[in-house]
Write an enzyme that holds these catalytic residues in place. Structure first.
Site, PDB file in Angstrom:
ATOM      1  NE  ARG A  13      20.041  10.357 -34.504  1.00 56.04           N
ATOM      2  CZ  ARG A  13      21.032   9.063 -35.077  1.00 56.04           C
ATOM      3  NH1 ARG A  13      20.757   7.612 -34.748  1.00 56.04           N
ATOM      4  NH2 ARG A  13      21.788  10.010 -34.399  1.00 56.04           N
TER       5      ARG A  13
ATOM      6  N   PRO B 225      28.602  14.208 -30.538  1.00 56.03           N
ATOM      7  CG  PRO B 225      29.259  12.711 -28.121  1.00 56.03           C
ATOM      8  CD  PRO B 225      28.328  13.045 -28.865  1.00 56.03           C
ATOM      9  CD  GLU B 226      27.853  13.536 -35.757  1.00 55.57           C
ATOM     10  OE1 GLU B 226      28.247  13.048 -37.463  1.00 55.57           O
ATOM     11  OE2 GLU B 226      26.844  13.716 -35.985  1.00 55.57           O
TER      12      GLU B 226
ATOM     13  CE  LYS C 254      27.704   7.748 -33.706  1.00 57.41           C
ATOM     14  NZ  LYS C 254      25.925   8.452 -34.240  1.00 57.41           N
TER      15      LYS C 254
END
Ligand SMILES: [Zn+2]
Length: 258
Positions: free
Chosen positions: A248, A2-3, A55
């Site tokens: 990341r 989810p972004e 978010k």
């Protein structure tokens, strides 16, 4: 994962189901003790509005109470028509809100809290957020100001993930934005000129707004999770590696992103 676009898409669907309505039933199937008091706390209160910032998603109720969520990697919001089959097990639902034939469900947390409205303005996690990448207004100067406040050695790909600089971009969009603007995600931020930094957020803003309106199928996919496959521009194999302090993952083409 989810972004910001995913969250705005969910917020629009939840708004259709709940805004202006008093949920007929609120359930908390997940065996977490903290959730138990929520149905009573929210009983009889109408949903005033549903909105998103980056978010973060907010379902705002009458009586100055707000349901705040952040899905991180594992959570999901779903909106079903009553009786429709759910995508995840019933026991994984942290909250279910039923209104007028709709069932709005939040699965798997991991951050779901019921807080007074005032805290949505004062909580440092929220008050410190940068501008929403797909908010109605976007001040490019303010974005640059925040970007330049960050560690100048931080690679630009990772700097786009800093939610205090700009809110809503995650691994997927930082990889695609760097590819689209032909920017090497490993360039230290200090060496990225303003115009190139702006090209990244302009791409993300435009494409994420489209995906937020029309859903996931509108996401472009040139490099994300395509390691080893040929770059759609030059044919060189796409690379993958973790960046900076949180490792990341980033996907990029070493030949055409410079
Ligand atoms: Zn390439």
């Amino acid at each position: 994962m989810p972004e910001g676009d995913t969250i705005h898409y969910a917020a629009a669907r939840i708004r259709t189901a709940l805004a202006g309505r008093v949920p007929e039933e609120i359930l908390t199937p997940h065996p977490r003790h903290r959730l138990k008091g929520w149905p009573r706390a929210l009983a009889g209160r109408a949903v005033r509005s549903v909105d998103a910032h980056g978010k973060h998603l907010f379902v705002r109720f009458e009586g100055a109470l707000t349901l705040h969520s952040h899905l991180r990697m594992s959570g999901a919001w779903d909106v079903h028509e009553r009786g429709e089959r759910w995508r995840r097990a019933h026991s994984r639902a942290w909250i279910v809100l039923r209104a007028q034939g709709w069932e709005v469900v939040e699965f798997d947390g991991p951050l779901l809290e019921l807080i007074p409205d005032a805290r949505t303005r004062t909580d440092p996690r929220l008050a410190g957020l940068g501008q929403d990448i797909i908010g109605a207004r976007f001040d490019e100067r303010l974005f640059l100001e925040r970007l330049r406040r960050d560690d100048p050695a931080r690679p630009i790909g990772d700097a786009l993930l800093e939610q205090r600089t700009v809110a809503g971009i995650g691994n997927y969009w930082k990889s695609e934005a760097c590819f689209a603007a032909a920017v090497d995600p490993w360039t230290p931020t200090a060496q990225v000129q303003d115009e190139r930094a702006l090209a990244l957020v302009r791409f993300a803003r435009e494409q994420m707004a489209l995906s937020a309106r029309e859903g996931f199928s509108r996401r472009p996919r040139a490099v994300y999770r395509r390691a080893g496959q040929p770059c759609p521009r030059c044919g060189e194999p796409i690379l993958q590696r973790g960046q900076w302090e949180n490792n990341r993952v980033t996907f990029w083409c070493a030949r055409c992103q410079r």
